[in-house]
Design an enzyme around this catalytic site. Structure first.
Site, PDB file in Angstrom:
ATOM      1  N   ARG A  33      -3.598  15.969   7.315  1.00  0.00           N
ATOM      2  CA  ARG A  33      -2.784  16.426   8.459  1.00  0.00           C
ATOM      3  C   ARG A  33      -1.322  16.052   8.214  1.00  0.00           C
ATOM      4  O   ARG A  33      -0.412  16.794   8.604  1.00  0.00           O
ATOM      5  CB  ARG A  33      -3.297  15.841   9.771  1.00  0.00           C
ATOM      6  CG  ARG A  33      -2.709  16.552  10.992  1.00  0.00           C
ATOM      7  CD  ARG A  33      -3.198  15.960  12.331  1.00  0.00           C
ATOM      8  NE  ARG A  33      -4.618  15.788  12.348  1.00  0.00           N
ATOM      9  CZ  ARG A  33      -5.244  14.687  12.787  1.00  0.00           C
ATOM     10  NH1 ARG A  33      -4.571  13.679  13.298  1.00  0.00           N
ATOM     11  NH2 ARG A  33      -6.549  14.586  12.734  1.00  0.00           N
TER      12      ARG A  33
ATOM     13  N   THR B 139      -6.482  12.775  17.116  1.00  0.00           N
ATOM     14  CA  THR B 139      -7.493  13.524  17.863  1.00  0.00           C
ATOM     15  C   THR B 139      -8.340  12.531  18.651  1.00  0.00           C
ATOM     16  O   THR B 139      -8.371  11.342  18.341  1.00  0.00           O
ATOM     17  CB  THR B 139      -8.395  14.347  16.924  1.00  0.00           C
ATOM     18  OG1 THR B 139      -9.100  13.459  16.049  1.00  0.00           O
ATOM     19  CG2 THR B 139      -7.594  15.335  16.118  1.00  0.00           C
TER      20      THR B 139
ATOM     21  N   GLU C 157      -7.471   4.184  17.001  1.00  0.00           N
ATOM     22  CA  GLU C 157      -6.303   3.481  16.434  1.00  0.00           C
ATOM     23  C   GLU C 157      -5.228   3.048  17.429  1.00  0.00           C
ATOM     24  O   GLU C 157      -4.445   2.126  17.141  1.00  0.00           O
ATOM     25  CB  GLU C 157      -5.598   4.376  15.381  1.00  0.00           C
ATOM     26  CG  GLU C 157      -6.388   4.659  14.129  1.00  0.00           C
ATOM     27  CD  GLU C 157      -7.341   5.830  14.302  1.00  0.00           C
ATOM     28  OE1 GLU C 157      -7.167   6.590  15.275  1.00  0.00           O
ATOM     29  OE2 GLU C 157      -8.261   5.971  13.488  1.00  0.00           O
TER      30      GLU C 157
ATOM     31  N   ARG D 121      -3.985   5.583  -2.920  1.00  0.00           N
ATOM     32  CA  ARG D 121      -5.248   5.797  -2.193  1.00  0.00           C
ATOM     33  C   ARG D 121      -5.304   7.157  -1.479  1.00  0.00           C
ATOM     34  O   ARG D 121      -6.023   7.300  -0.490  1.00  0.00           O
ATOM     35  CB  ARG D 121      -5.500   4.682  -1.169  1.00  0.00           C
ATOM     36  CG  ARG D 121      -5.789   3.327  -1.798  1.00  0.00           C
ATOM     37  CD  ARG D 121      -5.995   2.258  -0.759  1.00  0.00           C
ATOM     38  NE  ARG D 121      -6.223   0.962  -1.404  1.00  0.00           N
ATOM     39  CZ  ARG D 121      -7.366   0.284  -1.320  1.00  0.00           C
ATOM     40  NH1 ARG D 121      -8.354   0.748  -0.620  1.00  0.00           N
ATOM     41  NH2 ARG D 121      -7.486  -0.886  -1.944  1.00  0.00           N
TER      42      ARG D 121
ATOM     43  N   ARG E  15       1.879   8.231  17.069  1.00  0.00           N
ATOM     44  CA  ARG E  15       0.611   8.702  16.502  1.00  0.00           C
ATOM     45  C   ARG E  15       0.344  10.121  16.982  1.00  0.00           C
ATOM     46  O   ARG E  15       0.532  10.438  18.174  1.00  0.00           O
ATOM     47  CB  ARG E  15      -0.501   7.764  16.939  1.00  0.00           C
ATOM     48  CG  ARG E  15      -1.901   8.270  16.711  1.00  0.00           C
ATOM     49  CD  ARG E  15      -2.958   7.188  16.782  1.00  0.00           C
ATOM     50  NE  ARG E  15      -4.267   7.696  17.103  1.00  0.00           N
ATOM     51  CZ  ARG E  15      -5.043   8.434  16.318  1.00  0.00           C
ATOM     52  NH1 ARG E  15      -4.596   8.773  15.114  1.00  0.00           N
ATOM     53  NH2 ARG E  15      -6.221   8.853  16.690  1.00  0.00           N
TER      54      ARG E  15
ATOM     55  N   HIS F  55       0.795  -1.221   0.000  1.00  0.00           N
ATOM     56  CA  HIS F  55       0.000   0.000   0.000  1.00  0.00           C
ATOM     57  C   HIS F  55       0.833   1.280   0.000  1.00  0.00           C
ATOM     58  O   HIS F  55       0.275   2.376   0.085  1.00  0.00           O
ATOM     59  CB  HIS F  55      -0.928   0.027   1.226  1.00  0.00           C
ATOM     60  CG  HIS F  55      -1.901  -1.106   1.253  1.00  0.00           C
ATOM     61  ND1 HIS F  55      -1.632  -2.300   1.893  1.00  0.00           N
ATOM     62  CD2 HIS F  55      -3.125  -1.238   0.683  1.00  0.00           C
ATOM     63  CE1 HIS F  55      -2.668  -3.111   1.731  1.00  0.00           C
ATOM     64  NE2 HIS F  55      -3.576  -2.507   1.005  1.00  0.00           N
TER      65      HIS F  55
ATOM     66  N   SER G  37     -10.305  16.909  20.493  1.00  0.00           N
ATOM     67  CA  SER G  37     -10.998  17.668  19.441  1.00  0.00           C
ATOM     68  C   SER G  37     -12.460  17.898  19.782  1.00  0.00           C
ATOM     69  O   SER G  37     -13.113  18.750  19.187  1.00  0.00           O
ATOM     70  CB  SER G  37     -10.903  16.924  18.115  1.00  0.00           C
ATOM     71  OG  SER G  37     -11.491  15.639  18.233  1.00  0.00           O
ATOM     72  N   ASP G  38     -12.993  17.102  20.719  1.00  0.00           N
ATOM     73  CA  ASP G  38     -14.388  17.280  21.121  1.00  0.00           C
ATOM     74  C   ASP G  38     -14.553  16.694  22.518  1.00  0.00           C
ATOM     75  O   ASP G  38     -13.724  15.904  22.969  1.00  0.00           O
ATOM     76  CB  ASP G  38     -15.340  16.615  20.121  1.00  0.00           C
ATOM     77  CG  ASP G  38     -15.012  15.172  19.859  1.00  0.00           C
ATOM     78  OD1 ASP G  38     -14.039  14.904  19.114  1.00  0.00           O
ATOM     79  OD2 ASP G  38     -15.685  14.303  20.444  1.00  0.00           O
TER      80      ASP G  38
ATOM     81  N   GLU H 289     -10.744   7.302  20.973  1.00  0.00           N
ATOM     82  CA  GLU H 289     -10.304   7.458  19.589  1.00  0.00           C
ATOM     83  C   GLU H 289     -10.370   6.083  18.927  1.00  0.00           C
ATOM     84  O   GLU H 289     -11.076   5.213  19.447  1.00  0.00           O
ATOM     85  CB  GLU H 289      -8.911   8.112  19.535  1.00  0.00           C
ATOM     86  CG  GLU H 289      -7.838   7.472  20.389  1.00  0.00           C
ATOM     87  CD  GLU H 289      -7.176   6.270  19.747  1.00  0.00           C
ATOM     88  OE1 GLU H 289      -7.551   5.130  20.133  1.00  0.00           O
ATOM     89  OE2 GLU H 289      -6.260   6.444  18.935  1.00  0.00           O
TER      90      GLU H 289
END
Ligand SMILES: O=P(O)(O)O[C@H]1O[C@H](CO)[C@@H](O)[C@H]1O
Ligand SMILES: O=c1cc[nH]c(=O)[nH]1
Length: 235
Positions: free
Chosen positions: A24, A90, A181, A43, A87, A4, A203-204, A179
């Site tokens: 990002r 967010t 991941e 991709r 990593r 990939h 982020s929230d 999150e």
């Protein structure tokens, strides 16, 4: 080349930042790196290599969710020999005293990932971050005045959940944020004996309902990015 990623051998650094959003990755490369070149647009999952503090560093988008992220992380480690991976993501906050735009350092993860169940059944493996990277990131973040929170993070397979009781319970048990991941990153860190860490900007907020804008999620969070780059490149 890997399945990939289009990079040739030697085009990926052995230290890599991993944002979920490929745009990002572009922002970080263009804003923070010197002599950045794009090695992947397969991709549209953009990847760049340049230098920071005179040290070669790559930035690779991973996409959203553990299945997407670990495919790229697996290839970075196996096909390109990457050794240190941070990593820069967010998350949504699960604690009142964790504020929007705060940075969370994921010490450990809790997950509903089916991959983890398949790999470790009948036990529950606990994916954790690398202590040396964590210690360094914590000290650099503190020295630069960041509002840091260190602890457990929930890596969920779904962004939208109807299970408010579970969200409440995770919050009651001290989980700092949600999150999608980090558990996968830490799982591969353990599997391949490489160094992994996850820094997350809030982020929230799942308790107060506050949110950042999509523009902000794509192109800001510079404090977290600086700490991550310094962690990878400073002695
Ligand atoms: O901003 P990134 O790094 O993509 O991380 C978070 O944002 C996405 C959901 O909006 C998920 O990938 C989640 O983990
Ligand atoms: O996965 C995520 C990322 C940001 N905010 C959330 O609530 N969940």
């Amino acid at each position: 080349m890997s399945f990939h990623l289009d990079a040739k051998k030697g085009e990926v650094a052995d230290k890599v930042l991993l944002p979920g959003d490929p745009l990002r990755a572009k922002y970080i490369a263009e804003t923070f790196l010197e002599d950045a070149t794009c090695y992947n647009n397969v991709r549209n999952m953009l990847g760049y290599t340049g230098t920071y503090n005179g040290v070669k560093v790559s930035i690779q988008g991973t996409g959203m969710g553990i299945p997407s992220a670990i495919l790229y992380i697996h290839e970075l480690i196996n096909d390109y020999g990457v050794k240190d991976l941070i990593r820069v993501g967010t998350c949504g906050a699960l604690q009142k005293d964790v504020k929007i735009r705060d940075v969370i350092i994921a010490q450990a993860t809790t997950t509903d990932s089916s991959l983890m169940f398949k790999e470790f059944n009948p036990v529950y493996f606990a994916p954790v971050g690398n202590f040396d990277l964590l210690f360094k990131a914590y000290n650099l973040g503190k020295a630069s005045g960041l509002n840091l929170n260190v602890g457990n993070v929930y890596s969920s397979d779904s962004f939208y959940s109807d299970n408010q009781a579970l969200t409440n319970k995770l919050s009651d048990y001290g989980v700092l944020g949600v999150e999608m991941e980090t558990a996968g990153l830490y799982y591969l860190g353990s599997k391949f004996n490489v160094n992994t860490l996850s820094l997350l900007t809030v982020s929230d907020h799942l308790i107060t309902g506050e949110q950042t804008t999509s523009e902000e999620r794509q192109t800001t969070f510079n404090d977290m990015i600086t700490v991550a780059l310094d962690t990878l490149t400073k002695e």
